[in-house]
Scaffold this active site. Sequence first.
Site, PDB file in Angstrom:
ATOM      1  N   SER A  61      40.622 -10.333 -25.309  1.00 25.11           N
ATOM      2  CA  SER A  61      40.367  -9.525 -26.511  1.00 25.11           C
ATOM      3  C   SER A  61      41.402  -9.918 -27.555  1.00 25.11           C
ATOM      4  CB  SER A  61      40.411  -8.038 -26.179  1.00 25.11           C
ATOM      5  OG  SER A  61      41.608  -7.691 -25.526  1.00 25.11           O
ATOM      6  N   GLY A  84      41.809  -8.840 -30.740  1.00 21.45           N
ATOM      7  CA  GLY A  84      41.925  -7.907 -31.869  1.00 21.45           C
ATOM      8  C   GLY A  84      40.776  -8.092 -32.838  1.00 21.45           C
ATOM      9  N   ALA A  85      41.111  -8.237 -34.120  1.00 23.09           N
ATOM     10  CA  ALA A  85      40.079  -8.332 -35.165  1.00 23.09           C
ATOM     11  C   ALA A  85      39.226  -9.604 -35.013  1.00 23.09           C
ATOM     12  CB  ALA A  85      40.726  -8.296 -36.537  1.00 23.09           C
ATOM     13  N   GLY A 139      37.783 -10.504 -32.357  1.00 28.01           N
ATOM     14  CA  GLY A 139      36.742 -10.275 -31.365  1.00 28.01           C
ATOM     15  C   GLY A 139      37.126 -10.777 -29.986  1.00 28.01           C
ATOM     16  N   GLY A 181      40.415  -1.715 -26.100  1.00 32.68           N
ATOM     17  CA  GLY A 181      40.413  -2.606 -24.942  1.00 32.68           C
ATOM     18  C   GLY A 181      39.708  -1.979 -23.747  1.00 32.68           C
ATOM     19  N   ASP A 182      39.856  -0.675 -23.578  1.00 29.58           N
ATOM     20  CA  ASP A 182      39.199   0.015 -22.468  1.00 29.58           C
ATOM     21  C   ASP A 182      37.687   0.041 -22.688  1.00 29.58           C
ATOM     22  OD1 ASP A 182      41.806   0.480 -21.612  1.00 29.58           O
ATOM     23  OD2 ASP A 182      41.911   2.377 -22.689  1.00 29.58           O
TER      24      ASP A 182
END
Lengths: 310, 310
Positions: free
Chosen positions: B218, B220-221, B223, B249-250
Amino acid sequence: MILTVTLNTALDITYRVPSLKPHASHRVSEVTVRPGGKGINAARVLAALGHEVTVTGFAGGATGRELRDRLASQAPGVVDALVPVAGATRRTTAVVDARTGDTTQFNEPGPVVGPAEWATLQDVYKELLGSVSAVALCGSLPPGLPVGAYAGLIRTARAAGVPVLLDTSGEALRRGVAARPDIIKPNAAELAELTGSHEPLRAAQDARRRGARAVVASLGADGLLAHTPDGIWRAAPPARVQGNPTGAGDSVVAGLLSALAENLPWPDRLARAAALSTATVLSPAAGEFDRQAYEKLLGQVAVTAEVNAA
Amino acid sequence: MILTVTLNTALDITYRVPSLKPHASHRVSEVTVRPGGKGINAARVLAALGHEVTVTGFAGGATGRELRDRLASQAPGVVDALVPVAGATRRTTAVVDARTGDTTQFNEPGPVVGPAEWATLQDVYKELLGSVSAVALCGSLPPGLPVGAYAGLIRTARAAGVPVLLDTSGEALRRGVAARPDIIKPNAAELAELTGSHEPLRAAQDARRRGARAVVASLGADGLLAHTPDGIWRAAPPARVQGNPTGAGDSVVAGLLSALAENLPWPDRLARAAALSTATVLSPAAGEFDRQAYEKLLGQVAVTAEVNAA
């Protein structure tokens, strides 16, 4: 028996972090949890001094249950007469920066207390007054209670012939003072807010004119200033001390009540209060007092009478 | 049924303060308390998507009791198979500065888990594996557990033929990867720490060489980047969004597990994970997702295959 009332009890949580950095994530290296609120702190000190002491106030929710469990296990000798409330007891979280020793504090507002819960507390209080020698009303009011809540409790105590000490601030203090408590114990800022005067002696005199029978102002490192019907005194420890001031004011309340319950004259009350307060600053654990230091300080506190120049 | 494991569950407390000032006292204007820990967050999202989901891990003390009470009342549909532990479940406290929107986080370490408690968890886990279609192992290890704890749980899942996703960091991730989990879901920093490479594509390939069957990073922005036996894909929302990234993230974990349980191909898994994650950022409440946004985003996430240049 001595009674302390804490309407806004708290689960006191202390976090130690290596260094506080705003907007960062911190691993807490040490967690301490204690049953708290000013009246509960004072009760612990009173029990440690050998007094029979009962606490009342409100407790509710999971935090209230934890507070009562910890009161039973961590405050031996303190009798729990807390009144259940539907809302949850607040947490207060103190974050201690291990590098600088500074504390950053986060205080939840507390549960909203309903009229029926407040009525129950007043009934419990009235019944407890039948068997106590002194009562202290301590700390902030939780949401939902009338701002004159302490004034009502003071009138009930006076009607029952029980000496009553008030330790609160702001409007609750202003309204409480008008109900003529036997003692108020403001700090310098609270006294200034009540009276508009930043000169403690003048402010204490003014607070008495407003209704307080006696005023004991805690002036931090300068010790205590007492303005009473019997005279004016200052009580100061032999030297300035460094340490953790958390709970020092509650130890002043405990010292005053303890000596009041034993019918000691004012200078002895002040010596006990100042010694306990200083011994609390000297103890590394927040709100605990160093017993050896207390016993030594008792004989070293200087209590000096002052002529009223005002 | 889907199973999520959270060995270091947490009572997540969020405080809103007008403005964070180090070494000052703050009145908290708003308090939110939720049952937390990564696997519990993912389970809430899975239940909201209509999956049958069970959570296990440890819970103890007054905070553990509150966590379980809140799980029952605030996470409908999530089955509680938590294992009691003598120590107290940790609190995590997030202080949100209302002026800037920034968050300062305080994480307690968690209870020390003893060998007998760990053995009980392994027994419960093994039994639950008999009736689940996928399992996620989430978050940090509490004190007292062996650093290879996740590696053992991964081997048990593989022996039972249950696909297993690992979402942790540091040494627990390194040891876990060597036990050959089906999917790992590191963020950019965790992936770099595991592999020593700050180039996500190269790092993901390296993580697969270390044992992970598939890697979903992951970013962040930017994707998601997925490196799998079936191919390499990037999944990105249609536009950068602003909001509260807590729990995003979950939600990726929940999206991957949800699609895995339905035997969807990788591009569909990634679209679901990216849409859920973005919809979580868009929801003002930490860890909740905006269902309308999720359904709209599902058709808008761009999943693009990438040729492996490495």
